[in-house]
Every structure is written in C-alpha cells, then in structure tokens.
Design a protein around this motif. Structure first.
Motif, PDB file in Angstrom:
ATOM      1  N   ARG A  70       0.835  -1.213   0.000  1.00  0.00           N
ATOM      2  CA  ARG A  70       0.000   0.000   0.000  1.00  0.00           C
ATOM      3  C   ARG A  70       0.864   1.256   0.000  1.00  0.00           C
ATOM      4  O   ARG A  70       0.544   2.237  -0.659  1.00  0.00           O
ATOM      5  CB  ARG A  70      -0.938   0.006   1.213  1.00  0.00           C
ATOM      6  CG  ARG A  70      -2.043  -1.028   1.233  1.00  0.00           C
ATOM      7  CD  ARG A  70      -3.037  -0.832   0.105  1.00  0.00           C
ATOM      8  NE  ARG A  70      -2.690  -1.662  -1.012  1.00  0.00           N
ATOM      9  CZ  ARG A  70      -2.950  -1.352  -2.285  1.00  0.00           C
ATOM     10  NH1 ARG A  70      -3.504  -0.215  -2.573  1.00  0.00           N
ATOM     11  NH2 ARG A  70      -2.630  -2.177  -3.258  1.00  0.00           N
ATOM     12  N   LEU A  71       1.991   1.212   0.757  1.00  0.00           N
ATOM     13  CA  LEU A  71       2.880   2.381   0.797  1.00  0.00           C
ATOM     14  C   LEU A  71       3.504   2.601  -0.581  1.00  0.00           C
ATOM     15  O   LEU A  71       3.543   3.729  -1.079  1.00  0.00           O
ATOM     16  CB  LEU A  71       3.971   2.183   1.857  1.00  0.00           C
ATOM     17  CG  LEU A  71       3.550   2.200   3.323  1.00  0.00           C
ATOM     18  CD1 LEU A  71       4.730   1.882   4.238  1.00  0.00           C
ATOM     19  CD2 LEU A  71       2.955   3.556   3.697  1.00  0.00           C
ATOM     20  N   PRO A 103       9.037  -2.879   9.734  1.00  0.00           N
ATOM     21  CA  PRO A 103       9.484  -3.901   8.755  1.00  0.00           C
ATOM     22  C   PRO A 103       9.062  -3.570   7.325  1.00  0.00           C
ATOM     23  O   PRO A 103       9.797  -3.841   6.377  1.00  0.00           O
ATOM     24  CB  PRO A 103       8.801  -5.172   9.270  1.00  0.00           C
ATOM     25  CG  PRO A 103       8.572  -4.927  10.720  1.00  0.00           C
ATOM     26  CD  PRO A 103       8.292  -3.454  10.847  1.00  0.00           C
ATOM     27  N   ALA A 104       7.891  -2.950   7.154  1.00  0.00           N
ATOM     28  CA  ALA A 104       7.461  -2.581   5.793  1.00  0.00           C
ATOM     29  C   ALA A 104       8.452  -1.577   5.200  1.00  0.00           C
ATOM     30  O   ALA A 104       8.901  -1.726   4.054  1.00  0.00           O
ATOM     31  CB  ALA A 104       6.053  -1.985   5.837  1.00  0.00           C
ATOM     32  N   LEU A 105       8.864  -0.585   6.000  1.00  0.00           N
ATOM     33  CA  LEU A 105       9.829   0.424   5.516  1.00  0.00           C
ATOM     34  C   LEU A 105      11.205  -0.192   5.303  1.00  0.00           C
ATOM     35  O   LEU A 105      11.898   0.118   4.330  1.00  0.00           O
ATOM     36  CB  LEU A 105       9.900   1.577   6.516  1.00  0.00           C
ATOM     37  CG  LEU A 105       8.704   2.515   6.499  1.00  0.00           C
ATOM     38  CD1 LEU A 105       8.626   3.332   7.775  1.00  0.00           C
ATOM     39  CD2 LEU A 105       8.752   3.426   5.284  1.00  0.00           C
ATOM     40  N   ALA A 106      11.584  -1.095   6.210  1.00  0.00           N
ATOM     41  CA  ALA A 106      12.901  -1.729   6.065  1.00  0.00           C
ATOM     42  C   ALA A 106      12.950  -2.567   4.786  1.00  0.00           C
ATOM     43  O   ALA A 106      13.953  -2.550   4.056  1.00  0.00           O
ATOM     44  CB  ALA A 106      13.190  -2.588   7.287  1.00  0.00           C
ATOM     45  N   GLN A 107      11.824  -3.249   4.473  1.00  0.00           N
ATOM     46  CA  GLN A 107      11.769  -4.069   3.251  1.00  0.00           C
ATOM     47  C   GLN A 107      11.853  -3.176   2.016  1.00  0.00           C
ATOM     48  O   GLN A 107      12.544  -3.495   1.048  1.00  0.00           O
ATOM     49  CB  GLN A 107      10.458  -4.876   3.271  1.00  0.00           C
ATOM     50  CG  GLN A 107      10.316  -5.933   2.203  1.00  0.00           C
ATOM     51  CD  GLN A 107      11.445  -6.955   2.189  1.00  0.00           C
ATOM     52  OE1 GLN A 107      12.279  -7.005   3.082  1.00  0.00           O
ATOM     53  NE2 GLN A 107      11.505  -7.734   1.131  1.00  0.00           N
ATOM     54  N   ALA A 120      12.039   6.891  -6.940  1.00  0.00           N
ATOM     55  CA  ALA A 120      10.702   7.508  -6.971  1.00  0.00           C
ATOM     56  C   ALA A 120       9.723   6.692  -6.139  1.00  0.00           C
ATOM     57  O   ALA A 120       8.948   7.248  -5.338  1.00  0.00           O
ATOM     58  CB  ALA A 120      10.218   7.606  -8.419  1.00  0.00           C
ATOM     59  N   GLU A 121       9.775   5.373  -6.267  1.00  0.00           N
ATOM     60  CA  GLU A 121       8.856   4.517  -5.490  1.00  0.00           C
ATOM     61  C   GLU A 121       9.163   4.637  -3.993  1.00  0.00           C
ATOM     62  O   GLU A 121       8.253   4.748  -3.166  1.00  0.00           O
ATOM     63  CB  GLU A 121       8.980   3.057  -5.948  1.00  0.00           C
ATOM     64  CG  GLU A 121       8.371   2.791  -7.325  1.00  0.00           C
ATOM     65  CD  GLU A 121       8.774   1.415  -7.874  1.00  0.00           C
ATOM     66  OE1 GLU A 121       7.885   0.708  -8.385  1.00  0.00           O
ATOM     67  OE2 GLU A 121       9.979   1.064  -7.756  1.00  0.00           O
ATOM     68  N   GLU A 122      10.466   4.648  -3.643  1.00  0.00           N
ATOM     69  CA  GLU A 122      10.836   4.777  -2.221  1.00  0.00           C
ATOM     70  C   GLU A 122      10.362   6.121  -1.676  1.00  0.00           C
ATOM     71  O   GLU A 122       9.796   6.199  -0.582  1.00  0.00           O
ATOM     72  CB  GLU A 122      12.367   4.624  -2.061  1.00  0.00           C
ATOM     73  CG  GLU A 122      12.907   4.975  -0.708  1.00  0.00           C
ATOM     74  CD  GLU A 122      13.113   6.478  -0.591  1.00  0.00           C
ATOM     75  OE1 GLU A 122      12.636   7.063   0.400  1.00  0.00           O
ATOM     76  OE2 GLU A 122      13.681   7.081  -1.517  1.00  0.00           O
ATOM     77  N   HIS A 123      10.527   7.175  -2.476  1.00  0.00           N
ATOM     78  CA  HIS A 123      10.091   8.509  -2.028  1.00  0.00           C
ATOM     79  C   HIS A 123       8.579   8.541  -1.843  1.00  0.00           C
ATOM     80  O   HIS A 123       8.076   9.095  -0.868  1.00  0.00           O
ATOM     81  CB  HIS A 123      10.520   9.576  -3.042  1.00  0.00           C
ATOM     82  CG  HIS A 123      11.904  10.108  -2.849  1.00  0.00           C
ATOM     83  ND1 HIS A 123      12.949   9.332  -2.407  1.00  0.00           N
ATOM     84  CD2 HIS A 123      12.415  11.359  -3.024  1.00  0.00           C
ATOM     85  CE1 HIS A 123      14.043  10.079  -2.333  1.00  0.00           C
ATOM     86  NE2 HIS A 123      13.744  11.317  -2.701  1.00  0.00           N
ATOM     87  N   LEU A 124       7.839   7.923  -2.788  1.00  0.00           N
ATOM     88  CA  LEU A 124       6.374   7.901  -2.674  1.00  0.00           C
ATOM     89  C   LEU A 124       5.964   7.165  -1.403  1.00  0.00           C
ATOM     90  O   LEU A 124       5.124   7.633  -0.630  1.00  0.00           O
ATOM     91  CB  LEU A 124       5.754   7.209  -3.897  1.00  0.00           C
ATOM     92  CG  LEU A 124       4.235   7.029  -3.877  1.00  0.00           C
ATOM     93  CD1 LEU A 124       3.522   8.389  -3.916  1.00  0.00           C
ATOM     94  CD2 LEU A 124       3.761   6.154  -5.047  1.00  0.00           C
ATOM     95  N   ALA A 125       6.610   6.024  -1.170  1.00  0.00           N
ATOM     96  CA  ALA A 125       6.279   5.226   0.019  1.00  0.00           C
ATOM     97  C   ALA A 125       6.602   5.999   1.297  1.00  0.00           C
ATOM     98  O   ALA A 125       5.795   6.028   2.244  1.00  0.00           O
ATOM     99  CB  ALA A 125       7.071   3.917  -0.016  1.00  0.00           C
TER     100      ALA A 125
END
Ligand code: B12
Length: 275
Positions: A70-71, A103-107, A120-125
């Motif tokens: 979802r993130l 854990p979601a952020l670490a993954q 871009a995906e990491e920044h959006l999340a």
C-alpha cells in the motif's frame, strides 16, 4: 481471462456488506479495477478470496507485506486502514509501529538498495508513510498529565525523518511530552531548543545514515559543552555499535526501538527518584 462482476455483486457472493468488500479493495486484499466510476472484480479473485481466510483478516505475519504494498502504491487510506484494522484486532501501538510499519519500511529500503524499488517509489512510500503516521499519531497518544518532556532530533547530514517521528508517537503513547525537531538538525539548534524546555528529561538523537560518525561526535561534544544536565540517548542503524557510539562521546546508545523506549522509562524513573 476470467469474467468480472461489479463490487456490489462480489460483496453478495462473499456474503459481506458492500462497505466491507470496499475495504478489502482499499486495503489491497481484494484486487479490483475502477471502470466507469464503478469497481469491478474478476471472478477468479473472488473464488481465491472466499477460500482464503488470510485475505479476510490478514495474519499478523503477512501484514507488513500488505502495508509495504500500500505504501509503494502511495495509498495513504489503504495503508492507514490496514493499521487501524490491526489495532481493532488488538494490536498495540508498539506492535503497529515496530512490527508492521518498521518492517514494511525496512523491506522497501532493502528492495531499494538492491535496485528492485526505484528512488521515486521509495520517495512515494516514505511520503505516504509520513502522512499515515501523522494521522495515526493522535490515535496512539495518551491524554492526561505528561511525565516530562523529551527532545528528539535527527543528527545533522541525516535526512531520515521517520525514525524520530515514529519514536515520538510511541513516547506520546506513554504520556511523555515530545518535541521532534526532525531530520538533519544542527547540534546548536538542539541545544537552543533544550534550553527552552523547563521540564526536559532527556535528549534523543536518531542516527540512520551509516557514514556519519564525525557529525555524531561533533553533535555529542556540542551538547555536552552546553552542560544541559540531561542524558542523551542515541540510536538507529547509523550508530554502528553501542561501543562505537560511546567512543564518539557522552551518550546512552540504543540498538532498537524497544531499547530506546526502555532507556527513556529508566531516565524518567531515576529523575523521579532524584526529585
Ligand atoms: C526513507 C529512506 C530514505 C529517505 C528518507 C526520507 C525521509 N523523509 O525520511 C531518503 C531518500 C532521504 C534516504 C536517503 C538515504 N538513505 Co535511506 N532509507 C530510507 C528507508 C527506506 C526508510 C528509513 C526510515 O524512515 N525508516 C523508519 C524506521 C523504520 O527506521 P528505523 O531506523 O528502524 O527507526 C527506528 C530506530 O531509529 C529506533 N531507535 C533506536 N534507538 C533510538 C533512539 C532514538 C533517540 C530514536 C529517535 C530512535 C531510535 O527507533 C526508530 C523508530 O522505530 C531505509 C530503510 C530502513 N531500513 O529503514 C533506508 C536506509 C536507512 N537508507 C540508507 C541509505 C544508505 C541512504 C543514502 C546514503 C542513500 C544514498 N546513497 O543517497 C541516503 C542518505 C541521505 C542522508 N544524508 O541522510 C540505508 C542505510 C544503511 C546504513 N545505515 O548505512 C538504508 C537502511 C537502506 C538500505 N537498506 O540500504 N533514505
């Protein structure tokens, strides 16, 4: 390609209220597409869904994965709904932040470091996670007389905002007043703010970035020289090890979120004993 039916009919087939089926879609548990202002679900996905209880009330161990998805989709409401559902199912604030969001952020970070996730995906999340916890924070904060003030900041040259923001909410759930100065805070600004807080219990520094030890040492030296009379707790992957952190200056290193929370509790106890 299996045929598709409207979400209203899907809800009927699953034997749930339309809003429940809509929540399954919003939290990413039931795949659906919006077309002509209406949600459509593939019959195969309904078949798979009705047989798997995992999707209806996700087990705790698959939740970080669902939150991660979802993130990465930038889905603020869906991410928040998953965490609120977990709380409604009995998860504590600590479990939501430490066992689901962390854990979601670490993954996401790991996938980013091996090129599976783009910047871009990491920044959006990350931006989505920041908004999610700004809505979650008021729900986990505990009202009532506070137990003293804690000043949090990310060390200079470190742009990771979430570590202090996440710990802030968990400290507020323990009725501490928390001032979070956020990422990349000059040591002088930490000292300036600390001097303005009459019931300051402790300072907490987040160090996430790996190669920033010189700045950590300067920060600890600047705070020490100000003789504020309160302990400095420092933690995050950027401290390397407790021994290394202690070699950088006067501080109380912590290697996990729970250890940091314990450290502030102990500091509160010893301050209460001393007063
Ligand atoms: C989002 C992110 C970014 C974003 C931050 C945006 C923002 N607004 O926050 C941006 C894009 C800026 C970024 C940049 C970089 N990042 Co980055 N980032 C991440 C990511 C994906 C999430 C970080 C996060 O917020 N986590 C939130 C929580 C989950 O983190 P946490 O550390 O567990 O936080 C807890 C601890 O600090 C703990 N704690 C324990 N004791 C104490 C004590 C105190 C006082 C406090 C407050 C907390 C605390 O409590 C916190 C809350 O639970 C991580 C992956 C990960 N593993 O976390 C990589 C990660 C941290 N980044 C990494 C790297 C390498 C970088 C870059 C150097 C990449 C580059 N080459 O440019 C730059 C550095 C820029 C800089 N100067 O800071 C590495 C760090 C590895 C290391 N330690 O060396 C990671 C682990 C990714 C990876 N797997 O490689 N990043």
């Amino acid at each position: 390609m299996s045929d598709r039916i409207s979400l209203t009919d899907a809800a009927e087939e699953l034997g749930v209220h339309y809003m429940t089926a809509y929540r399954y879609v919003r939290t990413g548990r039931l795949p659906a597409v919006k077309d002509g202002g209406q949600w459509w679900v593939a019959s195969d996905d309904i078949k798979n869904f009705s047989t798997s209880d995992v999707e209806r009330s996700p087990r705790r161990d698959v939740l970080p994965q669902l939150v991660e998805r979802r993130l990465l989709a930038g889905d603020e409401n869906g991410s928040l709904q998953l965490l609120l559902d977990a709380m409604a199912a009995g998860a504590s604030a600590d479990e939501v932040y430490i066992d689901l969001l962390g854990p979601a952020l670490a993954q996401i970070g790991h996938k980013w470091s091996i090129g599976e996730v783009s910047i871009a995906e990491e920044h959006l999340a990350t931006a989505t996670a920041l908004r999610v916890i700004s809505r979650l924070g008021p729900r986990v904060a505990t009202r009532g007389r506070t137990r003293g003030t804690i000043l949090l900041a990310g060390v200079s040259n470190d742009y990771h905002t979430l570590p202090t923001a996440m710990l802030r909410d968990l400290l507020r759930s323990r009725r501490f007043e928390v001032h979070d100065l956020g990422a990349h805070t000059p040591a002088e600004s930490v000292v300036d703010r600390a001097k303005m807080l009459p019931d300051l219990l402790a300072i907490g520094l987040a160090a996430t970035n790996g190669d920033n030890h010189e700045v950590i040492a300067e920060t600890l030296a600047t705070i020490d020289a100000a003789a504020l009379g309160v302990p400095v707790v420092i933690g995050g992957p950027g401290i390397g090890s407790p021994e290394l952190a202690r070699s950088l200056g006067r501080c109380r290193p912590t290697t996990s979120t729970l250890e940091a929370l314990d450290a502030f509790e102990q500091i509160h106890e010893s301050a209460a004993r001393a007063s």
